[in-house]
Design a protein around this motif. Structure first.
Motif, PDB file in Angstrom:
ATOM      1  N   ILE A 103       0.809  -1.225   0.000  1.00 58.44           N
ATOM      2  CA  ILE A 103       0.000   0.000   0.000  1.00 58.44           C
ATOM      3  C   ILE A 103       0.841   1.273   0.000  1.00 58.44           C
ATOM      4  O   ILE A 103       0.316   2.349  -0.274  1.00 58.44           O
ATOM      5  N   LYS A 135       3.307   4.052  -4.933  1.00 56.73           N
ATOM      6  CA  LYS A 135       2.534   5.140  -5.548  1.00 56.73           C
ATOM      7  C   LYS A 135       1.539   4.630  -6.578  1.00 56.73           C
ATOM      8  O   LYS A 135       0.423   5.151  -6.674  1.00 56.73           O
ATOM      9  N   CYS A 192      -1.499   3.217  -4.838  1.00 55.80           N
ATOM     10  CA  CYS A 192      -2.330   4.314  -4.347  1.00 55.80           C
ATOM     11  C   CYS A 192      -3.185   4.881  -5.483  1.00 55.80           C
ATOM     12  O   CYS A 192      -4.390   5.098  -5.324  1.00 55.80           O
ATOM     13  N   GLY A 224      -7.304   4.539  -6.157  1.00 61.01           N
ATOM     14  CA  GLY A 224      -8.087   5.754  -6.344  1.00 61.01           C
ATOM     15  C   GLY A 224      -8.865   5.750  -7.638  1.00 61.01           C
ATOM     16  O   GLY A 224     -10.047   6.120  -7.684  1.00 61.01           O
ATOM     17  N   LEU A 281      -9.819   0.604   1.286  1.00 63.46           N
ATOM     18  CA  LEU A 281      -8.635   1.465   1.176  1.00 63.46           C
ATOM     19  C   LEU A 281      -8.919   2.806   0.484  1.00 63.46           C
ATOM     20  O   LEU A 281      -8.055   3.682   0.470  1.00 63.46           O
ATOM     21  N   MET A 332      -6.302   5.991   0.784  1.00 61.36           N
ATOM     22  CA  MET A 332      -5.501   6.373  -0.385  1.00 61.36           C
ATOM     23  C   MET A 332      -5.902   7.749  -0.897  1.00 61.36           C
ATOM     24  O   MET A 332      -5.046   8.523  -1.333  1.00 61.36           O
ATOM     25  N   ILE A 361      -4.239  10.351   1.328  1.00 59.61           N
ATOM     26  CA  ILE A 361      -2.805  10.464   1.031  1.00 59.61           C
ATOM     27  C   ILE A 361      -2.604  11.278  -0.243  1.00 59.61           C
ATOM     28  O   ILE A 361      -1.741  12.166  -0.301  1.00 59.61           O
ATOM     29  N   ARG A 362      -3.398  11.003  -1.276  1.00 58.44           N
ATOM     30  CA  ARG A 362      -3.297  11.762  -2.525  1.00 58.44           C
ATOM     31  C   ARG A 362      -3.633  13.239  -2.293  1.00 58.44           C
ATOM     32  O   ARG A 362      -2.903  14.123  -2.746  1.00 58.44           O
TER      33      ARG A 362
END
Length: 150
Positions: free
Chosen positions: A29, A32, A35, A39, A99, A103, A106-107
């Protein structure tokens, strides 16, 4: 800063230990492309070509590798339809859907703080460049030569 207590005594995972299997999950996870794939698939089922166009810069090889890894880990479902040419669709499993929020955050954080990170990098690089200014070695070399000759 809060860290999870050592859960070994209760039979739990402890990612801070090198032998803990949860580190393999963190490896997945923290990638990049993982992620970004999570998404992208958060919006619904996509075909390989759609994913590749959405993930600007990903190579076919890297996207294939990432999707296979996510399928193996139970995060992505791959469905092949028997048509000519075969149609392949990817979607998130229930586990993969869990997730999406993480994610996404984080983005969003990455996008919101890119300027701060860029300024910090420039400041660091400038300081590092100043620290690497060459030292005058000619005088030292000639002094050594004099001492050796004595």
């Amino acid at each position: 800063m809060y860290t999870t207590p050592d859960l070994r005594s209760r039979g739990g995972a402890d990612a801070y230990l090198r032998t803990c299997a949860s580190r393999a999950v963190l490896d997945v996870i923290a990638n990049k492309w993982v992620c970004l794939v999570i998404g992208a698939l958060g919006g619904g089922t996509m075909r390989f070509g759609q994913l590749r166009r959405r993930l600007d810069g990903v190579t076919q090889k890297m996207l294939t590798k990432t999707l296979r890894e996510l399928e193996r880990d139970g995060l992505v479902r791959r469905v092949v339809y028997p048509s000519i040419p075969p149609r392949v669709e990817y979607s998130l499993t229930e586990l993969g859907q869990s997730l999406i929020d993480l994610m996404g955050e984080i983005r969003i954080w990455s996008e919101a703080h890119i300027d701060d990170i860029q300024v910090a990098r420039e400041r660091y690089d400038d300081a590092a460049a100043r620290d690497l200014d060459p030292i005058e070695t000619t005088a030292v070399s000639s002094q050594r030569g004099n001492r050796v000759g004595r």
